[in-house]
Write an enzyme that holds these catalytic residues in place. Structure first.
Site, short mmCIF file in Angstrom:
data_model
loop_
_atom_site.label_atom_id
_atom_site.label_comp_id
_atom_site.label_asym_id
_atom_site.label_seq_id
_atom_site.Cartn_x
_atom_site.Cartn_y
_atom_site.Cartn_z
N LYS A 49 -27.18 35.74 -44.94
CA LYS A 49 -26.64 37.09 -45.16
C LYS A 49 -26.82 37.49 -46.62
CE LYS A 49 -23.60 36.72 -41.21
NZ LYS A 49 -22.34 36.23 -40.64
N GLN A 86 -16.46 35.09 -42.03
CA GLN A 86 -17.27 34.28 -41.14
C GLN A 86 -16.38 33.51 -40.16
OE1 GLN A 86 -20.67 34.38 -41.08
NE2 GLN A 86 -20.68 32.97 -39.36
N ASP A 124 -18.60 43.98 -39.02
CA ASP A 124 -18.83 43.18 -37.80
C ASP A 124 -18.46 43.98 -36.55
OD1 ASP A 124 -19.83 40.55 -38.13
OD2 ASP A 124 -17.94 39.87 -38.99
N1 GUN Z 1 -19.79 33.73 -36.37
C1 GUN Z 1 -20.83 33.74 -35.49
N2 GUN Z 1 -21.36 34.97 -35.43
C2 GUN Z 1 -20.65 35.75 -36.28
C3 GUN Z 1 -20.75 37.11 -36.66
O1 GUN Z 1 -21.58 37.89 -36.19
N3 GUN Z 1 -19.83 37.52 -37.58
C4 GUN Z 1 -18.90 36.69 -38.10
N4 GUN Z 1 -18.05 37.21 -38.98
N5 GUN Z 1 -18.79 35.44 -37.77
C5 GUN Z 1 -19.67 34.96 -36.87
#
Ligand code: GUN
Length: 280
Positions: A50, A94, A117
């Site tokens: 990211k 996350q 998200d």
């Molecule tokens: N863990 C697995 N996929 C994601 C996601 O798309 N966003 C977040 N915040 N955590 C994750």
């Protein structure tokens, strides 16, 4: 006939380039805060990716790596600070968080305007009625991959395997918004093989390696594999048994290099959207 492989890496690169170009053209100042708690190796990889994507797009990234022992209150306080920070347009915590956290309470603390998200209840509600600013990243990435095939979703039989809040449920909504006939399957579904075999568009989001076998796939289907499973030998594999299903499908996504990179590209798009909304 062998399926065409949908190149998620190339398509995600194009989406990120579009975001980069827009940010440059419109001189937008965008910032994304990424919070990681604990030292889950998979989460570490995602967070690093990211950060790299932000750099590429010209988005400022702020990383907060907190120890696993962090208390719920401390995380909530950090979110409050980020909610109030003008340089932060998007906030991503996350998941999964260590067991002692109440994930739902953490997500609900993020300002819906910064919830890139699209996990906050109010954003989930907006997705349900089709009036939303933030796309749920993974499902939106899957839709881009489906669009890249030229197959029109309208009127097609769409089957989603998995009903998680992050993927399965919003995926079903996005397919429905494009007039697909959508079935959502899960662990209690009867005759799963037959249901899947009806699908013109099959989305696998089960989290079980090689779960979808060729007998579950219709000839000429579009198969989207959301799974990222790590095998004992360290290799990544999807929810779809690629070798045999790719002999039957018309289009298929690989793992890695399919849905994974798209999730991050859509996150960049959401961060740009968040910056535009907050700066206007
Ligand atoms: N863990 C697995 N996929 C994601 C996601 O798309 N966003 C977040 N915040 N955590 C994750």
């Amino acid at each position: 006939m062998a399926a065409k492989i949908i190149d998620g890496k190339a398509i995600s690169a194009a989406v990120k380039e579009q975001v980069r170009a827009e940010i440059e053209r419109d001189k937008i100042k965008a910032g994304l805060a990424v919070v990681i708690v604990g030292d889950d190796p998979a989460s570490r990889v995602y967070v690093n990716n990211k950060k790299k994507a932000c750099e590429l797009c010209g988005i400022q990234s702020f990383e907060y790596a907190l120890p696993a022992e962090t208390e719920q209150n401390q995380l909530l306080e950090l979110i409050d600070t980020l909610n109030a920070d003008k340089n932060v347009n998007g906030i991503l915590v996350q998941l999964p968080l260590p067991d002692h956290f109440d994930e739902k309470a953490v997500i609900e603390r993020i300002s819906p305007l910064k919830d890139v998200d699209a996990f906050h209840e109010s954003n989930v509600g907006k997705i349900m009625i089709g009036n939303y600013a933030f796309l749920p990243c993974t499902p939106a990435g899957c839709m881009e991959l489906i669009h890249s095939t030229g197959v029109d979703v309208a009127g097609k039989e769409c089957v989603v395997i998995g009903r998680s809040n992050i993927v399965g449920k919003p995926m079903a909504m996005l397919l429905l918004h494009e007039n697909g006939t959508v079935t959502v399957c899960h662990s209690k579904t009867k005759n799963l093989t037959e249901v899947c075999r009806r699908a013109d568009i099959l989305v696998a989001a089960v989290g079980r390696p090689n779960f979808v076998t060729a007998d579950m796939v219709k000839d000429g289907a579009v198969v989207i594999d959301v799974g990222i499973n790590r095998l004992e030998n360290g290799k990544l594999c999807g929810d779809v048994k690629f070798d045999e299903v790719s002999e039957k499908a018309a289009y298929i996504t690989p793992v890695p290099g399919g849905v994974g990179p798209m999730t991050i590209a859509m996150l960049m798009k959401n961060t740009l959207t968040a910056a535009r909304i907050q700066n206007s």
